[in-house]
Write an enzyme that holds these catalytic residues in place. Structure first.
Site, PDB file in Angstrom:
ATOM      1  CE  LYS A  14      11.514  20.246  59.671  1.00  0.00           C
ATOM      2  NZ  LYS A  14      12.058  18.899  59.942  1.00  0.00           N
ATOM      3  NE  ARG A  89       5.672  17.918  60.253  1.00  0.00           N
ATOM      4  CZ  ARG A  89       6.577  18.634  60.898  1.00  0.00           C
ATOM      5  NH1 ARG A  89       6.465  19.921  60.991  1.00  0.00           N
ATOM      6  NH2 ARG A  89       7.602  18.042  61.450  1.00  0.00           N
ATOM      7  NE  ARG A 128      15.981  17.133  68.028  1.00  0.00           N
ATOM      8  CZ  ARG A 128      15.031  17.346  67.146  1.00  0.00           C
ATOM      9  NH1 ARG A 128      15.146  18.329  66.287  1.00  0.00           N
ATOM     10  NH2 ARG A 128      13.998  16.549  67.101  1.00  0.00           N
ATOM     11  NE  ARG A 161      11.303  17.877  69.451  1.00  0.00           N
ATOM     12  CZ  ARG A 161      11.225  18.218  68.185  1.00  0.00           C
ATOM     13  NH1 ARG A 161      11.861  19.299  67.738  1.00  0.00           N
ATOM     14  NH2 ARG A 161      10.537  17.500  67.339  1.00  0.00           N
ATOM     15  NE  ARG A 172       9.525  13.499  65.215  1.00  0.00           N
ATOM     16  CZ  ARG A 172      10.653  13.782  65.882  1.00  0.00           C
ATOM     17  NH1 ARG A 172      11.026  13.025  66.903  1.00  0.00           N
ATOM     18  NH2 ARG A 172      11.389  14.800  65.531  1.00  0.00           N
TER      19      ARG A 172
HETATM   20  P1  AP5 Z   1      17.365  19.988  63.905  1.00  0.00           P
HETATM   21  O1  AP5 Z   1      17.809  21.283  63.305  1.00  0.00           O
HETATM   22  O2  AP5 Z   1      16.841  20.044  65.299  1.00  0.00           O
HETATM   23  O3  AP5 Z   1      16.356  19.232  62.917  1.00  0.00           O
HETATM   24  P2  AP5 Z   1      14.866  19.512  62.498  1.00  0.00           P
HETATM   25  O4  AP5 Z   1      14.759  19.247  61.048  1.00  0.00           O
HETATM   26  O5  AP5 Z   1      14.437  20.880  62.979  1.00  0.00           O
HETATM   27  O6  AP5 Z   1      14.149  18.356  63.309  1.00  0.00           O
HETATM   28  P3  AP5 Z   1      12.780  18.299  64.101  1.00  0.00           P
HETATM   29  O7  AP5 Z   1      12.773  16.973  64.803  1.00  0.00           O
HETATM   30  O8  AP5 Z   1      12.599  19.514  64.963  1.00  0.00           O
HETATM   31  O9  AP5 Z   1      11.764  18.291  62.980  1.00  0.00           O
HETATM   32  P4  AP5 Z   1      10.349  17.790  63.074  1.00  0.00           P
HETATM   33  O10 AP5 Z   1       9.866  18.172  61.729  1.00  0.00           O
HETATM   34  O11 AP5 Z   1      10.203  16.369  63.464  1.00  0.00           O
HETATM   35  O12 AP5 Z   1       9.778  18.590  64.343  1.00  0.00           O
HETATM   36  P5  AP5 Z   1       8.842  19.874  64.516  1.00  0.00           P
HETATM   37  O13 AP5 Z   1       9.281  20.570  65.707  1.00  0.00           O
HETATM   38  O14 AP5 Z   1       8.693  20.620  63.237  1.00  0.00           O
HETATM   39  O15 AP5 Z   1      18.606  18.982  63.826  1.00  0.00           O
HETATM   40  C1  AP5 Z   1      18.510  17.666  64.317  1.00  0.00           C
HETATM   41  C2  AP5 Z   1      19.836  17.229  64.948  1.00  0.00           C
HETATM   42  O16 AP5 Z   1      20.862  17.162  63.952  1.00  0.00           O
HETATM   43  C3  AP5 Z   1      20.355  18.199  66.011  1.00  0.00           C
HETATM   44  O17 AP5 Z   1      20.989  17.458  67.002  1.00  0.00           O
HETATM   45  C4  AP5 Z   1      21.358  19.074  65.254  1.00  0.00           C
HETATM   46  O18 AP5 Z   1      22.347  19.560  66.114  1.00  0.00           O
HETATM   47  C5  AP5 Z   1      21.915  18.104  64.217  1.00  0.00           C
HETATM   48  N1  AP5 Z   1      22.215  18.737  62.928  1.00  0.00           N
HETATM   49  C6  AP5 Z   1      21.509  19.720  62.329  1.00  0.00           C
HETATM   50  N2  AP5 Z   1      22.046  20.038  61.135  1.00  0.00           N
HETATM   51  C7  AP5 Z   1      23.100  19.195  60.982  1.00  0.00           C
HETATM   52  C8  AP5 Z   1      24.051  19.022  59.929  1.00  0.00           C
HETATM   53  N3  AP5 Z   1      24.008  19.747  58.814  1.00  0.00           N
HETATM   54  N4  AP5 Z   1      24.995  18.057  60.072  1.00  0.00           N
HETATM   55  C9  AP5 Z   1      25.035  17.291  61.211  1.00  0.00           C
HETATM   56  N5  AP5 Z   1      24.150  17.426  62.239  1.00  0.00           N
HETATM   57  C10 AP5 Z   1      23.204  18.363  62.123  1.00  0.00           C
HETATM   58  O19 AP5 Z   1       7.420  19.161  64.770  1.00  0.00           O
HETATM   59  C11 AP5 Z   1       7.202  18.392  65.945  1.00  0.00           C
HETATM   60  C12 AP5 Z   1       5.813  17.816  65.917  1.00  0.00           C
HETATM   61  O20 AP5 Z   1       4.819  18.877  65.920  1.00  0.00           O
HETATM   62  C13 AP5 Z   1       5.459  16.972  64.680  1.00  0.00           C
HETATM   63  O21 AP5 Z   1       5.898  15.635  64.790  1.00  0.00           O
HETATM   64  C14 AP5 Z   1       3.922  17.096  64.684  1.00  0.00           C
HETATM   65  O22 AP5 Z   1       3.342  16.247  65.641  1.00  0.00           O
HETATM   66  C15 AP5 Z   1       3.688  18.531  65.119  1.00  0.00           C
HETATM   67  N6  AP5 Z   1       3.612  19.442  63.962  1.00  0.00           N
HETATM   68  C16 AP5 Z   1       4.501  20.426  63.633  1.00  0.00           C
HETATM   69  N7  AP5 Z   1       4.139  21.048  62.494  1.00  0.00           N
HETATM   70  C17 AP5 Z   1       2.996  20.426  62.082  1.00  0.00           C
HETATM   71  C18 AP5 Z   1       2.166  20.599  60.942  1.00  0.00           C
HETATM   72  N8  AP5 Z   1       2.451  21.512  60.003  1.00  0.00           N
HETATM   73  N9  AP5 Z   1       1.080  19.783  60.820  1.00  0.00           N
HETATM   74  C19 AP5 Z   1       0.801  18.858  61.761  1.00  0.00           C
HETATM   75  N10 AP5 Z   1       1.561  18.634  62.871  1.00  0.00           N
HETATM   76  C20 AP5 Z   1       2.646  19.422  63.024  1.00  0.00           C
END
Ligand code: AP5
Length: 217
Positions: A14, A89, A128, A161, A172
């Site tokens: 994402k 979410r 990552r 992270r 997660r």
């Molecule tokens: P990356 O692009 O970083 O993936 P991502 O989907 O953004 O992963 P996140 O871990 O950031 O998502 P998340 O939903 O757990 O975290 P968030 O910050 O939203 O890619 C991942 C890896 O793969 C990288 O190394 C990249 O280089 C590689 N890659 C990417 N695309 C690729 C491809 N096509 N092919 C191969 N490799 C690839 O949330 C964090 C925390 O915040 C949550 O756990 C929760 O506690 C809280 N939070 C956030 N939003 C909410 C909400 N709405 N409600 C409640 N809690 C929330």
């Protein structure tokens, strides 16, 4: 431009796609994960509440998250479109957005969902590395920065992270299947849902998303 939701499990890509979409379509990038991490690094009251929850992989309570997004979406820079990354979410968050969006002239136009098998999510998260300054995301073998450990975009030192460990990832993923995956059905019923295979490579995936967004202009 459109009001867009980007969803998918942790590690689906994402953040990687979000950076490309907002650069190409000049949209504000509203990532609740980034907003929480910023609050944690600044030690705000919200950050203090969210820190332990995020590090163990749980979701921040709905009322806090909805309040945060409500304030952000109301700002002027969202008037011509925005990209929501990681929100909603949960079903209560989606219900809140369904009411709030039209109320403030920010109804959602389309939902982009990226799917990736669990084994690959585990592999991506383990490798990552992220930039704490600009949020760019890399992978130690697949998407290496030009200079090891340094962000291509802003030159900051890359970090891992705190929630990118096996234990937190299990929580997660569990939360994703229990609380976030039901949104697929929710948005299919709303007629807004678009599915993308996250295994086609980041460049190819972006081309596919770009085609959808160009057609929705
Ligand atoms: P990356 O692009 O970083 O993936 P991502 O989907 O953004 O992963 P996140 O871990 O950031 O998502 P998340 O939903 O757990 O975290 P968030 O910050 O939203 O890619 C991942 C890896 O793969 C990288 O190394 C990249 O280089 C590689 N890659 C990417 N695309 C690729 C491809 N096509 N092919 C191969 N490799 C690839 O949330 C964090 C925390 O915040 C949550 O756990 C929760 O506690 C809280 N939070 C956030 N939003 C909410 C909400 N709405 N409600 C409640 N809690 C929330």
């Amino acid at each position: 431009m459109a009001n867009i939701i980007l969803m998918g499990p942790p590690g689906a890509g994402k953040g990687t796609q979000a950076k490309r979409i907002v650069d190409a379509f000049k949209l504000p990038h509203i990532s609740t994960g980034d907003m929480f991490r910023e609050a944690i690094s600044q030690g705000t009251p919200l950050g203090l509440q969210a820190k332990a929850i995020i590090e163990r992989g749980d979701l921040v309570p709905d009322e806090l998250t909805i309040g945060l997004v409500k304030e952000r979406l109301s700002r002027d820079d969202c008037a011509e479109g925005f990209l929501l990354d990681g929100f909603p979410r949960t079903i209560p968050q989606a219900e809140a957005l369904k009411v709030l969006g039209p109320e403030i002239g920010r109804a959602i136009d389309l939902v982009i969902d990226i799917s990736v098998p669990d084994e690959e999510l585990v592999r991506r998260i383990a490798g990552r590395r992220v930039c704490p300054k600009c949020g760019a995301s890399y992978h130690i073998t697949d998407m290496k920065p030009k200079k090891e450990g340094i962000c291509d975009r802003c030159g900051a030192e890359l970090i891992q992270r705190k929630d990118d460990n096996a234990e937190s990832l299990k929580v997660r993923l569990d939360n994703y299947y229990k609380q976030t995956a039901p949104l697929i059905d929710f948005y299919e019923k709303e007629g807004l849902y678009h599915h993308f295979d996250g295994m086609v490579g980041a460049d190819n995936l972006f081309k596919e998303i770009q085609t959808l967004l160009e057609a929705s202009k």
